[in-house]
Structures are given as structure tokens and as C-alpha cells.
Design a protein around this motif. Structure first.
Motif, mmCIF file in Angstrom:
data_model
loop_
_atom_site.group_PDB
_atom_site.id
_atom_site.type_symbol
_atom_site.label_atom_id
_atom_site.label_comp_id
_atom_site.label_asym_id
_atom_site.label_seq_id
_atom_site.Cartn_x
_atom_site.Cartn_y
_atom_site.Cartn_z
ATOM 1 N N TRP A 117 0.802 -1.304 0.117
ATOM 2 C CA TRP A 117 0.002 -0.060 0.044
ATOM 3 C C TRP A 117 0.801 1.325 -0.153
ATOM 4 O O TRP A 117 0.389 2.372 -0.573
ATOM 5 N N ASP A 118 1.981 1.272 0.607
ATOM 6 C CA ASP A 118 2.904 2.275 0.779
ATOM 7 C C ASP A 118 3.197 3.001 -0.728
ATOM 8 O O ASP A 118 3.260 4.257 -0.750
ATOM 9 N N PRO A 119 3.510 2.112 -1.793
ATOM 10 C CA PRO A 119 3.946 2.571 -2.788
ATOM 11 C C PRO A 119 2.850 3.239 -3.564
ATOM 12 O O PRO A 119 3.006 4.303 -4.599
ATOM 13 N N LEU A 120 1.609 2.865 -3.183
ATOM 14 C CA LEU A 120 0.346 3.477 -3.982
ATOM 15 C C LEU A 120 0.200 4.843 -3.552
ATOM 16 O O LEU A 120 -0.171 6.110 -4.027
ATOM 17 N N LEU A 121 0.509 5.121 -1.969
ATOM 18 C CA LEU A 121 0.236 6.111 -1.549
ATOM 19 C C LEU A 121 1.700 7.381 -1.670
ATOM 20 O O LEU A 121 1.303 8.697 -1.952
ATOM 21 N N ASP A 122 2.653 6.720 -2.024
ATOM 22 C CA ASP A 122 3.679 7.530 -2.697
ATOM 23 C C ASP A 122 3.261 7.861 -4.014
ATOM 24 O O ASP A 122 3.681 9.293 -4.364
#
Length: 239
Positions: A117-122
Motif C-alpha cells: 500500500w505504501d507505494p500507492l500512497l507515494d
């Protein structure tokens, strides 16, 4: 008593072109929406996909077999008349986006959410100019006002066909970020769908798969992929 359904009366469905866009004619009769509006779409590829659905009708019309027609009808009969309200409803998902609400245990799930999920928030921060903050647990937490405003502007700027697709992408995934990522082709739509199902996949690994839940998930996945395809067809330049 069997349910009544209109029967095929036409020989061929074809694409027509006018000043406002592309329509579909059943022989010489133009197709209309359930609300009796002219079924006019913005691109030839979308009109061709709708015409193909009408040509595929064997005997009786079954809307369940005509997803492109259904989505176009929704855009013209519903979204066109309440664009601002629909956009507000979609934009509100950014305040409680699926990708922001994180497990606190077990550690393996915590790490998996972070990795996926973090890469999508980035991506949302760099492309959408909206940094959403992940929070532990499920209690609602406020997000940055500027980020919310940027997301709201992106949603409200969409036309009725794009917004119709975005509504389904977001409602099915529970994530405004994932819906916009699908529209902007940040990842393959199948991958984005899997990312939205991370928690359910984890539960299935731990407790085993539930047959009814799997069937429902398959239906939702097909609807998500359809919404992405509808968006792509509606967004293409006229041929």
C-alpha cells in the motif's frame, strides 16, 4: 410465470455519428436510455462496444449481458443530472481511503500492507499531489486539507462517463487512490484489484477460503475490470 423481456427486433446494430458524439442504431431506430434520452457516447470505440452488445443479443434482451450499455445509461440518466453530488460522494472516499487504515498485528500483515500500500500512497503524492497519511486501526483520522482539495478537484473535473467509471472503481475497491490509479494506468487493473483485497487474502490464508465469499469477490472483480475498460473506451479519442 416467466419474467417478460423485450425480444430482438433488429437485424443489425450500427454506430452512428452526430455533432454531439456517437450513437447506436438498431437498423434505423436509435437506441435510447431507460429515461428515453438519446444514447450518445463520446467516442467511437465505446459506441462500437455497445453496438457489439446489441448485436450479440440472440433473442431476448438481458441487461445483465450488456455492461457497456448499462454503464452508458447510468452516465446519461443518473450522473449527468447529479454530477456534483456523485463527485462529492466519490471524493469523500479520500478521507477514509482503504490504503490508510493499517493493522497493528500480526506483524506479517502489518509488513504486507506496508509493502503493497505504501507505494500507492507515494504515487498519489507524486502524481496526484495528495499525500495521504496511514494510521493504525480503523478509527477515522483527518487527512491533510490540501490533499483532500486536490483530490476533490481531480474528481469534479471528470466528465459524466469518466465519473461513472470512477464511482464503480472506488466503491468496489474502497479506495479513491486505487480508483484514480486505475484510470491513470499506474498499475494493471488486475493488480490494483488484488491490492484492494489484501486483507481478505490474508484472512483466507489464515482461516481458509469461503466459497460464497470467493464467488462474491469474483463478481466484484469482474465489475472492477469492466469499470476500468469502460473508462478507457470513454476516454479514447474519436476514431
Amino acid at each position: 410465470m416467466s419474467e417478460w423481456a423485450a425480444k430482438r427486433f433488429w437485424t443489425e446494430a450500427t454506430v452512428t455519428q452526430g455533432e454531439d458524439g456517437f450513437g447506436i442504431a438498431l437498423d434505423t431506430r436509435p437506441v435510447k436510455t431507460p429515461a428515453k434520452a438519446a444514447l450518445i457516447v463520446p467516442t467511437r470505440p465505446l459506441a462500437a462496444a455497445i453496438a457489439a452488445e446489441w448485436n450479440a443479443v440472440a433473442e431476448k434482451i438481458d441487461p445483465r449481458d450488456m455492461p457497456m450499455t448499462r454503464s452508458a445509461n447510468a452516465a446519461l440518466d443518473k450522473v449527468a443530472h447529479q454530477h456534483a453530488e456523485v463527485a462529492d460522494m466519490i471524493a469523500a472516499y479520500g478521507e477514509t481511503d482503504l490504503l490508510c487504515y493499517r493493522a497493528t498485528t500480526p506483524q506479517e500483515l502489518v509488513l504486507r500492507q506496508s509493502e503493497e500500500w505504501d507505494p500507492l500512497l507515494d504515487w498519489a503524492e507524486s502524481v496526484l499531489h495528495a499525500r495521504l497519511r496511514p494510521v493504525p486501526g480503523i478509527m477515522p483520522a483527518p487527512q491533510d486539507d490540501a490533499a483532500m482539495q486536490n483530490l476533490r478537484m481531480l474528481v469534479h473535473a471528470q466528465g459524466i462517463f469518466e465519473l461513472t467509471a470512477l464511482h464503480d472503481l472506488v466503491a468496489l475497491s474502497g479506495s479513491l487512490v486505487l480508483g484514480l490509479a486505475a484510470q491513470k494506468k499506474a498499475r494493471h487493473p488486475s493488480e490494483l484489484w488484488q491490492i484492494s483485497r489484501l486483507d481478505e487474502a490474508w484472512q483466507a490464508e489464515v482461516w481458509g477460503a469461503d466459497e460464497d465469499a470467493e464467488k462474491l469477490a469474483a463478481i466484484k472483480r469482474a465489475a472492477f475490470l469492466h469499470a476500468e475498460e469502460f473508462y478507457c473506451l470513454a476516454s479514447e479519442k474519436s476514431a
